[in-house]
Design a protein around this motif. Structure first.
Motif, PDB file in Angstrom:
ATOM      1  N   ASP A  31       0.830  -1.219   0.000  1.00  0.00           N
ATOM      2  CA  ASP A  31       0.000   0.000   0.000  1.00  0.00           C
ATOM      3  C   ASP A  31       0.856   1.258   0.000  1.00  0.00           C
ATOM      4  OD1 ASP A  31      -2.418  -1.383  -0.045  1.00  0.00           O
ATOM      5  OD2 ASP A  31      -2.531  -1.480   2.143  1.00  0.00           O
ATOM      6  N   GLU A  32       1.933   1.269   0.786  1.00  0.00           N
ATOM      7  CA  GLU A  32       2.839   2.414   0.799  1.00  0.00           C
ATOM      8  C   GLU A  32       3.531   2.587  -0.548  1.00  0.00           C
ATOM      9  OE1 GLU A  32       4.120   2.470   5.509  1.00  0.00           O
ATOM     10  OE2 GLU A  32       5.201   1.165   4.112  1.00  0.00           O
ATOM     11  N   LEU A  33       3.934   1.473  -1.155  1.00  0.00           N
ATOM     12  CA  LEU A  33       4.583   1.524  -2.464  1.00  0.00           C
ATOM     13  C   LEU A  33       3.630   2.062  -3.531  1.00  0.00           C
ATOM     14  CD1 LEU A  33       7.087   0.929  -4.168  1.00  0.00           C
ATOM     15  CD2 LEU A  33       6.187  -1.380  -4.506  1.00  0.00           C
ATOM     16  N   ILE A  34       2.386   1.650  -3.465  1.00  0.00           N
ATOM     17  CA  ILE A  34       1.380   2.135  -4.419  1.00  0.00           C
ATOM     18  C   ILE A  34       1.233   3.645  -4.298  1.00  0.00           C
ATOM     19  CG2 ILE A  34      -1.120   2.123  -4.882  1.00  0.00           C
ATOM     20  CD1 ILE A  34      -0.971  -0.963  -4.265  1.00  0.00           C
ATOM     21  N   ARG A  35       1.201   4.175  -3.080  1.00  0.00           N
ATOM     22  CA  ARG A  35       1.121   5.632  -2.889  1.00  0.00           C
ATOM     23  C   ARG A  35       2.408   6.316  -3.318  1.00  0.00           C
ATOM     24  NH1 ARG A  35      -0.859   4.437   2.283  1.00  0.00           N
ATOM     25  NH2 ARG A  35       0.989   5.419   3.170  1.00  0.00           N
ATOM     26  N   PHE A  36       3.569   5.728  -2.946  1.00  0.00           N
ATOM     27  CA  PHE A  36       4.863   6.329  -3.274  1.00  0.00           C
ATOM     28  C   PHE A  36       5.053   6.447  -4.784  1.00  0.00           C
ATOM     29  CE2 PHE A  36       9.475   5.943  -4.085  1.00  0.00           C
ATOM     30  CZ  PHE A  36       9.903   7.093  -3.418  1.00  0.00           C
ATOM     31  N   LEU A  37       4.688   5.417  -5.525  1.00  0.00           N
ATOM     32  CA  LEU A  37       4.825   5.431  -6.988  1.00  0.00           C
ATOM     33  C   LEU A  37       3.667   6.159  -7.675  1.00  0.00           C
ATOM     34  CD1 LEU A  37       6.088   1.785  -7.609  1.00  0.00           C
ATOM     35  CD2 LEU A  37       7.432   3.897  -7.536  1.00  0.00           C
ATOM     36  N   ARG A  38       2.696   6.602  -6.891  1.00  0.00           N
ATOM     37  CA  ARG A  38       1.528   7.327  -7.397  1.00  0.00           C
ATOM     38  C   ARG A  38       0.788   6.531  -8.469  1.00  0.00           C
ATOM     39  NH1 ARG A  38       4.115  12.897  -8.857  1.00  0.00           N
ATOM     40  NH2 ARG A  38       2.849  12.349 -10.619  1.00  0.00           N
ATOM     41  N   ILE A  39       0.679   5.247  -8.268  1.00  0.00           N
ATOM     42  CA  ILE A  39       0.038   4.370  -9.247  1.00  0.00           C
ATOM     43  C   ILE A  39      -1.412   4.770  -9.501  1.00  0.00           C
ATOM     44  CG2 ILE A  39      -0.695   1.984  -9.676  1.00  0.00           C
ATOM     45  CD1 ILE A  39       2.016   1.153  -8.403  1.00  0.00           C
ATOM     46  N   PRO A  40      -2.211   5.146  -8.480  1.00  0.00           N
ATOM     47  CA  PRO A  40      -3.593   5.556  -8.785  1.00  0.00           C
ATOM     48  C   PRO A  40      -3.674   6.763  -9.719  1.00  0.00           C
ATOM     49  CG  PRO A  40      -3.351   5.130  -6.437  1.00  0.00           C
ATOM     50  CD  PRO A  40      -1.972   5.081  -7.035  1.00  0.00           C
ATOM     51  N   GLU A  41      -2.662   7.617  -9.668  1.00  0.00           N
ATOM     52  CA  GLU A  41      -2.675   8.824 -10.504  1.00  0.00           C
ATOM     53  C   GLU A  41      -2.208   8.564 -11.935  1.00  0.00           C
ATOM     54  OE1 GLU A  41      -0.490  11.991  -8.607  1.00  0.00           O
ATOM     55  OE2 GLU A  41      -1.131  11.244  -6.639  1.00  0.00           O
ATOM     56  N   ILE A  42      -1.370   7.536 -12.129  1.00  0.00           N
ATOM     57  CA  ILE A  42      -0.780   7.352 -13.453  1.00  0.00           C
ATOM     58  C   ILE A  42      -1.203   6.068 -14.155  1.00  0.00           C
ATOM     59  CG2 ILE A  42       1.236   8.742 -12.887  1.00  0.00           C
ATOM     60  CD1 ILE A  42       2.795   6.151 -12.496  1.00  0.00           C
ATOM     61  N   SER A  43      -1.902   5.186 -13.439  1.00  0.00           N
ATOM     62  CA  SER A  43      -2.271   3.908 -14.030  1.00  0.00           C
ATOM     63  C   SER A  43      -3.775   3.813 -14.233  1.00  0.00           C
ATOM     64  CB  SER A  43      -1.811   2.763 -13.115  1.00  0.00           C
ATOM     65  OG  SER A  43      -2.277   1.531 -13.613  1.00  0.00           O
ATOM     66  N   GLY A  44      -4.149   3.166 -15.290  1.00  0.00           N
ATOM     67  CA  GLY A  44      -5.560   2.906 -15.552  1.00  0.00           C
ATOM     68  C   GLY A  44      -6.007   1.558 -15.017  1.00  0.00           C
ATOM     69  N   ALA A  45      -5.119   0.876 -14.294  1.00  0.00           N
ATOM     70  CA  ALA A  45      -5.442  -0.451 -13.774  1.00  0.00           C
ATOM     71  C   ALA A  45      -6.535  -0.358 -12.708  1.00  0.00           C
ATOM     72  CB  ALA A  45      -4.200  -1.105 -13.167  1.00  0.00           C
ATOM     73  N   LYS A  46      -7.414  -1.364 -12.699  1.00  0.00           N
ATOM     74  CA  LYS A  46      -8.453  -1.411 -11.676  1.00  0.00           C
ATOM     75  C   LYS A  46      -7.910  -1.980 -10.371  1.00  0.00           C
ATOM     76  CE  LYS A  46     -12.175  -1.735 -14.967  1.00  0.00           C
ATOM     77  NZ  LYS A  46     -13.235  -2.520 -15.554  1.00  0.00           N
ATOM     78  N   TYR A  48      -4.472  -2.147  -8.339  1.00  0.00           N
ATOM     79  CA  TYR A  48      -3.117  -1.609  -8.290  1.00  0.00           C
ATOM     80  C   TYR A  48      -2.093  -2.666  -7.904  1.00  0.00           C
ATOM     81  CZ  TYR A  48      -5.837   2.679  -8.340  1.00  0.00           C
ATOM     82  OH  TYR A  48      -6.722   3.665  -8.663  1.00  0.00           O
ATOM     83  N   ARG A  49      -2.534  -3.716  -7.230  1.00  0.00           N
ATOM     84  CA  ARG A  49      -1.604  -4.797  -6.873  1.00  0.00           C
ATOM     85  C   ARG A  49      -1.104  -5.526  -8.118  1.00  0.00           C
ATOM     86  NH1 ARG A  49      -1.411  -4.465  -1.685  1.00  0.00           N
ATOM     87  NH2 ARG A  49      -3.229  -4.048  -0.429  1.00  0.00           N
ATOM     88  N   HIS A  50      -1.913  -5.546  -9.174  1.00  0.00           N
ATOM     89  CA  HIS A  50      -1.460  -6.153 -10.429  1.00  0.00           C
ATOM     90  C   HIS A  50      -0.295  -5.352 -11.023  1.00  0.00           C
ATOM     91  CE1 HIS A  50      -5.613  -8.215 -11.138  1.00  0.00           C
ATOM     92  NE2 HIS A  50      -4.905  -8.788 -10.191  1.00  0.00           N
ATOM     93  N   VAL A  51      -0.322  -4.049 -10.854  1.00  0.00           N
ATOM     94  CA  VAL A  51       0.778  -3.206 -11.332  1.00  0.00           C
ATOM     95  C   VAL A  51       2.055  -3.574 -10.577  1.00  0.00           C
ATOM     96  CG1 VAL A  51       1.623  -0.842 -11.558  1.00  0.00           C
ATOM     97  CG2 VAL A  51      -0.797  -1.341 -11.959  1.00  0.00           C
ATOM     98  N   ILE A  52       1.949  -3.739  -9.257  1.00  0.00           N
ATOM     99  CA  ILE A  52       3.106  -4.112  -8.441  1.00  0.00           C
ATOM    100  C   ILE A  52       3.609  -5.494  -8.844  1.00  0.00           C
ATOM    101  CG2 ILE A  52       3.918  -4.575  -6.090  1.00  0.00           C
ATOM    102  CD1 ILE A  52       3.366  -1.601  -6.728  1.00  0.00           C
ATOM    103  N   GLU A  53       2.706  -6.437  -9.055  1.00  0.00           N
ATOM    104  CA  GLU A  53       3.115  -7.782  -9.486  1.00  0.00           C
ATOM    105  C   GLU A  53       3.846  -7.724 -10.823  1.00  0.00           C
ATOM    106  OE1 GLU A  53       3.078 -10.684  -7.871  1.00  0.00           O
ATOM    107  OE2 GLU A  53       2.355  -9.537  -6.169  1.00  0.00           O
ATOM    108  N   ASN A  54       3.390  -6.882 -11.742  1.00  0.00           N
ATOM    109  CA  ASN A  54       4.066  -6.724 -13.026  1.00  0.00           C
ATOM    110  C   ASN A  54       5.464  -6.143 -12.831  1.00  0.00           C
ATOM    111  OD1 ASN A  54       4.265  -6.656 -15.967  1.00  0.00           O
ATOM    112  ND2 ASN A  54       4.125  -4.443 -15.703  1.00  0.00           N
ATOM    113  N   LEU A  55       5.594  -5.152 -11.948  1.00  0.00           N
ATOM    114  CA  LEU A  55       6.913  -4.570 -11.678  1.00  0.00           C
ATOM    115  C   LEU A  55       7.860  -5.605 -11.083  1.00  0.00           C
ATOM    116  CD1 LEU A  55       5.859  -1.104 -10.224  1.00  0.00           C
ATOM    117  CD2 LEU A  55       6.983  -1.541 -12.416  1.00  0.00           C
ATOM    118  N   LYS A  56       7.345  -6.465 -10.224  1.00  0.00           N
ATOM    119  CA  LYS A  56       8.176  -7.525  -9.634  1.00  0.00           C
ATOM    120  C   LYS A  56       8.616  -8.522 -10.704  1.00  0.00           C
ATOM    121  CE  LYS A  56       5.361  -8.001  -5.693  1.00  0.00           C
ATOM    122  NZ  LYS A  56       4.803  -8.883  -4.675  1.00  0.00           N
TER     123      LYS A  56
END
Length: 64
Positions: A31-46, A48-56
């Protein structure tokens, strides 16, 4: 004593949900990483954990 900070000495900050900021921890939860990377602001993903899994998986995001 020099009171100015070098850029490397400035702490990283995380935005909170109430538009404030707080110091960034060395180790973050997802959750902290999602906020730090500002994923809600820049990603269209429904999910956000999928975005993190992709980055991993695809980009070698460091994790423990």
């Amino acid at each position: 004593m020099n009171s100015t900070l070098q850029n490397s000495e400035l702490p990283a900050v995380l935005p909170s949900t109430d538009s404030n900021f707080f110091p960034c921890p060395t180790v973050m939860t997802e959750d902290e990483l999602i906020r730090f990377l500002r994923i809600p602001e820049i990603s269209g993903a429904k999910n956000y954990r999928h975005v993190i899994e992709n980055l991993k998986r695809a980009h070698g995001l460091p994790r423990i």
